[in-house]
Design a protein around this motif. Structure first.
Motif, PDB file in Angstrom:
ATOM      1  N   UNK A   1     -11.448  -3.105  -6.596  1.00  0.00           N
ATOM      2  CA  UNK A   1     -11.362  -2.383  -5.512  1.00  0.00           C
ATOM      3  C   UNK A   1      -9.899  -2.273  -4.926  1.00  0.00           C
ATOM      4  N   UNK A   2      -9.176  -1.315  -4.724  1.00  0.00           N
ATOM      5  CA  UNK A   2      -7.832  -1.398  -4.345  1.00  0.00           C
ATOM      6  C   UNK A   2      -7.619  -2.191  -3.162  1.00  0.00           C
ATOM      7  N   UNK A   3      -8.481  -1.963  -2.008  1.00  0.00           N
ATOM      8  CA  UNK A   3      -8.510  -2.415  -0.636  1.00  0.00           C
ATOM      9  C   UNK A   3      -8.490  -3.998  -1.003  1.00  0.00           C
ATOM     10  N   UNK A   4      -9.136  -4.418  -1.841  1.00  0.00           N
ATOM     11  CA  UNK A   4      -9.391  -5.721  -2.089  1.00  0.00           C
ATOM     12  C   UNK A   4      -8.330  -6.566  -2.584  1.00  0.00           C
ATOM     13  N   UNK A   5      -8.088  -5.673  -3.871  1.00  0.00           N
ATOM     14  CA  UNK A   5      -6.790  -6.181  -4.750  1.00  0.00           C
ATOM     15  C   UNK A   5      -5.454  -6.340  -4.017  1.00  0.00           C
ATOM     16  N   UNK A   6      -5.113  -5.170  -3.331  1.00  0.00           N
ATOM     17  CA  UNK A   6      -3.754  -5.036  -2.528  1.00  0.00           C
ATOM     18  C   UNK A   6      -3.741  -5.126  -1.199  1.00  0.00           C
ATOM     19  N   UNK A   7      -4.857  -5.404  -0.695  1.00  0.00           N
ATOM     20  CA  UNK A   7      -4.763  -5.743   0.922  1.00  0.00           C
ATOM     21  C   UNK A   7      -4.495  -4.389   1.724  1.00  0.00           C
ATOM     22  N   UNK A   8      -3.025  -3.775   1.443  1.00  0.00           N
ATOM     23  CA  UNK A   8      -2.697  -2.911   2.653  1.00  0.00           C
ATOM     24  C   UNK A   8      -3.036  -1.459   2.269  1.00  0.00           C
ATOM     25  N   UNK A   9      -3.977  -1.251   0.948  1.00  0.00           N
ATOM     26  CA  UNK A   9      -4.115   0.126   0.767  1.00  0.00           C
ATOM     27  C   UNK A   9      -5.097   0.496   1.557  1.00  0.00           C
TER      28      UNK A   9
END
Ligand SMILES: O=C(O)CCC(=O)C(=O)O
Ligand SMILES: [Fe+2]
Length: 316
Positions: free
Chosen positions: A228-236
């Motif tokens: 999940x990009x929000x989990x992997x990258x935070x700011x997305x």
């Protein structure tokens, strides 16, 4: 994944039982002969079974993990396809930005925002960068914002390494094209989700990716894990992907998969295709392993939080 261990062949001690199960010769001799009709039925049944088994094997090989639906075929030119999905709660744990933080979630694909010619030109920028390095494993990244480039098992900073000489590698036109493409993608996302374009900020990491079938050497090479990009990258908050090569023309495998119970949805990369989606777990996804050839793409990420914004690349 470790192959399933099969049980060892049964020991010779079993042969006694097998012997006991074997019908007596006399009994067999007395069994009625098969009629031609029965033989025919048996042959047809066997044939149908084989066809079914071959089909099941083929479908499981072709789809790796039971993919059942294609959201965007490589051959079609989509003017815009959008599918709304309920938002996850992933955004609740972050600062909310009215008019930007996703309230409407979903995923879209369009082939008319970036031309194939633009995709080709932008891919040349990626190739120039990657020619200076590249990972030993199957996945390399080039980040024109930070200057990070995969080299061997590590990363180098191109801007630090080359200093002013970087202008002999990338041109002002390259950066201009990159900015134009980013702007068009940003507009597309804003329109699709009904938010103001100025409420979105480019965020990091925004990067080119190059994937091939080389064996992974480090965890960075393992691009195929579901995430999940929000989990992997935070700011997305909104993720977009611009594809720079064609599925089945330039590479095999490497399709993008939205993972859903029962029916995963794939996006088949096509040069110039923009795929975009809200970055929460409503859009859990993965990339299939590339089996042959080379796959180029750019991940372009947007945030609603101005504190997490990054600048477009430019010569300083
Ligand atoms: O290249 C792709 O299709 C997806 C890449 C991705 O999931 C990511 O960068 O987070
Ligand atoms: Fe991702």
């Amino acid at each position: 994944m470790a192959p399933q261990r099969r049980s060892a062949p049964r020991a010779a001690a079993d042969s006694g039982a097998a012997e006991r199960r074997r019908p007596s010769r006399n009994k067999k001799d007395r069994a009625p002969q098969e009629t031609p009709r029965e033989m025919w039925l048996r042959t047809v049944g066997l044939g149908a079974g084989l066809v079914l088994a071959a089909f099941l094997l083929w479908s499981s090989l072709g789809t790796e993990d039971g993919v059942t639906e294609v959201l965007a075929h490589r051959g079609e030119v989509l003017a815009g396809r959008f599918i709304e999905v309920p938002c996850s709660e992933d955004y609740d744990g972050h600062r909310m930005f009215e008019g930007c933080t996703p309230r409407k979630c979903g995923r879209g694909v369009t082939d008319i925002v970036i031309t194939r010619e633009e995709a080709q030109r932008i891919r040349s920028i990626a190739e120039k960068g990657f020619s200076l390095g590249g990972s030993d494993g199957g996945a390399s990244i080039l980040d024109l914002h930070s200057g990070a480039l995969s080299v061997g098992k590590h990363f180098v900073n191109l801007y630090r390494y080359f200093g002013d000489k970087i202008q002999n590698i990338f041109s002002e036109e390259d950066f201009q094209l990159y900015r134009d493409v980013r702007q068009k993608v940003q507009l597309t996302i804003a329109k699709a989700f009904g938010i103001s374009v100025s409420s979105l900020y480019l965020t990091k990491p925004t990067f080119f990716s190059r994937m091939n079938s080389s064996e992974a050497r480090t965890a960075h090479d393992e691009y195929w894990h579901a995430h999940v990009d929000k989990v992997t990258y935070g700011s997305f908050d909104y993720t977009s992907l611009l594809y720079l090569s064609d599925y089945l023309e330039d590479f095999g495998g490497g399709r993008f998969v939205f993972m859903e119970e029962g029916a995963n949805k794939t996006v088949e990369p096509r040069a110039g295709r923009v795929s975009f989606f809200t970055s929460g777990s409503e859009n859990l996804h993965r990339v299939e392993k590339v089996h042959w050839g080379t796959r180029y793409a750019i991940t372009i990420a947007f945030t609603c939080n101005p504190d997490h914004s990054i600048e477009d690349p430019a010569f300083t």
